[in-house]
Design an enzyme around this catalytic site. Structure first.
Site, PDB file in Angstrom:
ATOM      1  N   ASN A 104      36.537  54.230   0.618  1.00 33.67           N
ATOM      2  CA  ASN A 104      37.771  54.314   0.278  1.00 33.67           C
ATOM      3  C   ASN A 104      38.380  53.597  -0.650  1.00 33.67           C
ATOM      4  O   ASN A 104      38.052  53.074  -0.944  1.00 33.67           O
ATOM      5  CB  ASN A 104      38.843  54.922   1.839  1.00 33.67           C
ATOM      6  CG  ASN A 104      39.829  53.700   1.982  1.00 33.67           C
ATOM      7  OD1 ASN A 104      39.035  52.662   1.429  1.00 33.67           O
ATOM      8  ND2 ASN A 104      39.885  53.476   3.268  1.00 33.67           N
ATOM      9  N   LEU A 141      39.324  59.630  -1.428  1.00 35.81           N
ATOM     10  CA  LEU A 141      40.157  60.101  -2.121  1.00 35.81           C
ATOM     11  C   LEU A 141      41.485  60.719  -1.467  1.00 35.81           C
ATOM     12  O   LEU A 141      42.285  60.701  -2.158  1.00 35.81           O
ATOM     13  CB  LEU A 141      40.455  60.090  -3.227  1.00 35.81           C
ATOM     14  CG  LEU A 141      39.312  59.697  -4.145  1.00 35.81           C
ATOM     15  CD1 LEU A 141      38.802  60.392  -5.587  1.00 35.81           C
ATOM     16  CD2 LEU A 141      39.454  58.594  -4.747  1.00 35.81           C
ATOM     17  N   GLY A 142      41.550  60.936  -0.598  1.00 36.48           N
ATOM     18  CA  GLY A 142      42.336  61.682   0.734  1.00 36.48           C
ATOM     19  C   GLY A 142      42.229  62.824  -0.008  1.00 36.48           C
ATOM     20  O   GLY A 142      41.692  63.696  -0.097  1.00 36.48           O
ATOM     21  N   GLU A 144      43.033  63.957  -2.670  1.00 37.34           N
ATOM     22  CA  GLU A 144      41.655  64.349  -3.852  1.00 37.34           C
ATOM     23  C   GLU A 144      40.674  65.233  -3.474  1.00 37.34           C
ATOM     24  O   GLU A 144      40.185  64.920  -4.494  1.00 37.34           O
ATOM     25  CB  GLU A 144      42.783  63.295  -5.114  1.00 37.34           C
ATOM     26  CG  GLU A 144      43.594  63.352  -5.797  1.00 37.34           C
ATOM     27  CD  GLU A 144      44.383  64.997  -5.654  1.00 37.34           C
ATOM     28  OE1 GLU A 144      43.867  65.198  -6.555  1.00 37.34           O
ATOM     29  OE2 GLU A 144      44.953  65.181  -5.730  1.00 37.34           O
ATOM     30  N   GLY A 145      40.348  64.723  -2.382  1.00 38.49           N
ATOM     31  CA  GLY A 145      38.639  64.586  -1.930  1.00 38.49           C
ATOM     32  C   GLY A 145      37.807  63.769  -2.156  1.00 38.49           C
ATOM     33  O   GLY A 145      38.436  62.428  -1.719  1.00 38.49           O
ATOM     34  N   THR A 170      45.123  58.612   9.788  1.00 44.04           N
ATOM     35  CA  THR A 170      44.455  57.892  10.941  1.00 44.04           C
ATOM     36  C   THR A 170      43.431  58.675  11.643  1.00 44.04           C
ATOM     37  O   THR A 170      43.135  59.437  12.027  1.00 44.04           O
ATOM     38  CB  THR A 170      45.432  57.746  12.270  1.00 44.04           C
ATOM     39  OG1 THR A 170      46.731  57.394  11.534  1.00 44.04           O
ATOM     40  CG2 THR A 170      44.498  56.671  13.100  1.00 44.04           C
ATOM     41  N   GLY A 173      39.143  58.789   7.857  1.00 40.89           N
ATOM     42  CA  GLY A 173      37.418  58.655   7.074  1.00 40.89           C
ATOM     43  C   GLY A 173      36.361  58.253   7.574  1.00 40.89           C
ATOM     44  O   GLY A 173      35.536  59.142   7.687  1.00 40.89           O
ATOM     45  N   ASP A 174      37.375  58.088   8.914  1.00 44.88           N
ATOM     46  CA  ASP A 174      36.001  58.274  10.258  1.00 44.88           C
ATOM     47  C   ASP A 174      35.506  59.328  10.310  1.00 44.88           C
ATOM     48  O   ASP A 174      34.464  59.767  10.631  1.00 44.88           O
ATOM     49  CB  ASP A 174      37.020  57.864  11.766  1.00 44.88           C
ATOM     50  CG  ASP A 174      37.353  56.376  11.057  1.00 44.88           C
ATOM     51  OD1 ASP A 174      36.143  55.587  10.844  1.00 44.88           O
ATOM     52  OD2 ASP A 174      38.056  56.111  12.130  1.00 44.88           O
TER      53      ASP A 174
END
Length: 227
Positions: A104, A141-142, A144-145, A170, A173-174
């Site tokens: 990330n 990118l959260g 933004e994909g 939370t 990413g996982d």
């Protein structure tokens, strides 16, 4: 089959704080995670070497994660590495033994020293990681994909995410990494861009409720092409 108990340390824990925008800060106390060792890997070697995909990260001793990647690579297993939590002095071998290197924005900055605030920054990070030996780099990118760049296709590709209202990021990413591993294992004929698009969708669903226990298998409003 390979889960055990120890009296030498407490179970690993993570203290999570979430703000009003759904963004989080996590303090990790690894505890027994750091007791996983090379002998444990040897006991699981048959499963590791027969897997379709092996996912590693850094909530266990880095050397053990690296050895797992090496075992998988030696058996022709696809390797997916997520450098979380990131280390500034990451062993360079992680780059060369990872078929897919997925980080990330925060992890990317720790690894490269480049703050990631936009797509151009993500591209710079991706190119730097390719130079270190990565085959394919994904920078998440959260909202933004993701930005994807590979040695075979040096032109970076932005894969946007759908717009949702984030309640709790939370585990996003996982969710992304787990979904990507799923598609790599069970839908290997999909293009990487399509795998990332679908993984973005899973991660987007995961942030719409509090906590990390996503209810997405039971959601009725998911895109029908997700699985």
């Amino acid at each position: 089959a390979f889960v055990g108990q120890t009296t030498d340390a407490a179970t690993g824990t993570a203290s999570i704080i979430v703000n009003s925008e759904g963004q989080n800060v996590i303090v990790i106390v690894p505890g027994a995670n750091l007791l996983l060792n090379f002998e444990d890997l040897k006991r699981a070697s048959d499963v590791i070497c027969k897997a379709k995909v092996v996912v590693c990260q850094l909530e266990i001793t880095p050397a053990v994660s690296l050895e797992a990647l090496k075992m998988a690579r030696a058996s022709g297993v696809k390797t997916l590495f997520n450098p979380a939590p990131a280390l500034a002095d990451l062993d360079p071998q992680f780059y060369t033994y990872s078929d897919i290197f997925c980080c990330n924005e925060t992890e990317a900055e720790i690894l490269t020293g480049i703050p990631v605030g936009n797509l151009e920054d993500a591209e710079k990070v991706g190119r730097m990681l390719l130079e270190r030996g990565c085959k394919l780099v994904i920078v998440t990118l959260g909202a933004e994909g993701c930005m994807m760049i590979s040695g075979d296709k040096p032109i970076p590709k932005h894969v946007p995410a759908g717009k949702v209202r984030a309640v709790d990021t939370t585990g996003a990413g996982d969710s992304f990494v787990g979904a990507l591993a799923f598609y790599l294992a069970y839908y290997p004929k999909l293009s990487m861009e399509e795998m990332i698009r679908k993984s973005n969708c899973v991660a987007s669903v995961s942030v719409q409720a509090a906590g990390t226990q996503s209810s997405y298998p039971y959601r009725k409003d998911l895109p029908q092409d997700l699985f």
